[in-house]
Design a protein around this motif. Structure first.
Motif, short mmCIF file in Angstrom:
data_model
loop_
_atom_site.label_atom_id
_atom_site.label_comp_id
_atom_site.label_asym_id
_atom_site.label_seq_id
_atom_site.Cartn_x
_atom_site.Cartn_y
_atom_site.Cartn_z
N CYS A 140 1.09 1.92 5.40
CA CYS A 140 1.43 2.34 4.03
C CYS A 140 2.87 2.85 3.97
CB CYS A 140 0.51 3.48 3.58
SG CYS A 140 -1.24 3.07 3.52
N LEU A 177 -5.87 -3.59 4.24
CA LEU A 177 -4.53 -3.11 4.55
C LEU A 177 -3.84 -4.01 5.58
CD1 LEU A 177 -5.02 0.76 4.76
CD2 LEU A 177 -4.06 -0.57 2.87
N ALA A 191 0.85 -1.19 0.00
CA ALA A 191 0.00 0.00 0.00
C ALA A 191 0.88 1.24 0.00
CB ALA A 191 -0.92 0.00 1.21
N TRP A 192 0.54 2.18 -0.87
CA TRP A 192 1.33 3.41 -1.03
C TRP A 192 0.43 4.61 -0.83
CZ3 TRP A 192 6.64 3.54 -2.52
CH2 TRP A 192 7.20 2.27 -2.66
#
Length: 307
Positions: free
Chosen positions: A166, A139, A25-26
């Motif tokens: 993230c 996530l 996750a970014w």
């Protein structure tokens, strides 16, 4: 899909992928209108297999079949979540929890093309509390061969539990040269450059007739500080009240004026923070634009009083 600016962020992502240490996750952060969504789209297309001349990961050619499928919205392994229209054809207030649940389900499916499943949320600022909690499920337990790009304009706080899961790509405003290049590439009105302040998307959005009038009136009022006459104040209030874009243009000029003074003036920094909060609360409370603008203007006098 060309990109002007933000090369460092793009290189950081490509390097992470090539090193075998790609995060699932970014979080792409920065002010609205600087190109965060375009960067996310380029990285999404890259993960789906789009490549440019010489197999360059940076500039996938428009005639690349993966890029064509992606741009047409027909790639089976990519989903973008944005605010949808309601039954009356108007934008909803936020991204719904059902949209996030659909995205979560999408990630449980096997990639149709045998590669990656890629999701973009544009933007976290428009996610309600239930949606944010639903997002945490994916996530916390990311499926294999899946990656998510979360765009964050920074207009609202996000859950620390989302941020901690993230990797962050923090983008800055563009230089004047890059801003001008972006605006030229889309044939934006020449007035948009003066409205952009390093945010081409903002400059384009604010260059409507009402936006230009509000921006010009705000500038005239600010030049008249500390004692703008009644005509200048009236013009600033009336033009800001024209529509949502006009109010945004007025706000951008005032906040920019305060930001320019904030480096060496703590009172200006405090006034910028209070004005930003007021504008955010006014939007949530559906306050009249003229009332909000009047309160913002009142807060300017503490700054000019400092000389």
């Amino acid at each position: 899909m060309p990109l002007i600016g933000h090369r460092d962020a793009e290189v950081a992502f490509i390097s992470a992928n090539e090193s075998g240490k790609l995060h699932h996750a970014w979080l792409i952060e920065g002010p609205a209108g600087i190109g965060k969504a375009r960067l996310a789209m380029r990285l999404a297309a890259y993960m789906l297999g789009a490549r440019g001349p010489g197999d360059s990961p940076m500039d996938a050619a428009q005639d690349d079949p993966v890029m064509q499928s992606y741009l047409a919205g027909g790639h089976p392994d990519q989903r973008t979540v944005q605010i949808e229209l309601n039954d009356k054809g108007k934008p909803r207030q936020d991204i719904t929890v059902d949209q996030i649940r659909d995205l979560n389900h999408f990630f449980t499916l096997r990639p149709a093309m045998g590669g990656w499943r890629v999701g973009i949320i544009d933007a976290l600022d428009e996610l309600n509390r239930n949606g944010a909690n639903a997002l945490l499920k994916t996530l916390e337990e990311p499926p294999a061969s899946s990656i998510m790009f979360l765009i964050n304009h920074g207009s609202k706080p996000i859950l620390p539990t989302i941020r901690s899961r993230c990797r962050i790509l923090r983008l800055k405003r563009l230089s004047d040269e890059d801003t001008a290049a972006v605006l030229k590439s889309v044939d934006a009105p020449k007035e948009s450059l003066g409205l952009a302040r390093g945010r081409p998307g903002l400059g384009i959005r604010l260059s409507s007739p009402a936006g230009l009038q509000a921006a010009n009136a705000a500038r005239a009022m600010l030049r008249g500080m500390p004692k703008p006459n009644d005509a200048l104040l009236t013009a600033a209030l009336q033009t800001a009240n024209a529509d949502a874009v006009a109010m945004e243009a007025f706000s951008a000029e005032v906040l920019g004026w305060l930001a320019d003074k904030a480096d060496d003036n703590p009172v200006a920094a405090d006034a910028w923070l209070r004005a930003s909060r007021l504008l955010g609360e006014a939007d949530e409370l559906n306050m009249e634009a003229s009332q909000t603008a009047a309160k913002v203007i009142a807060g300017l006098y503490s700054v000019v009083g400092q000389g």
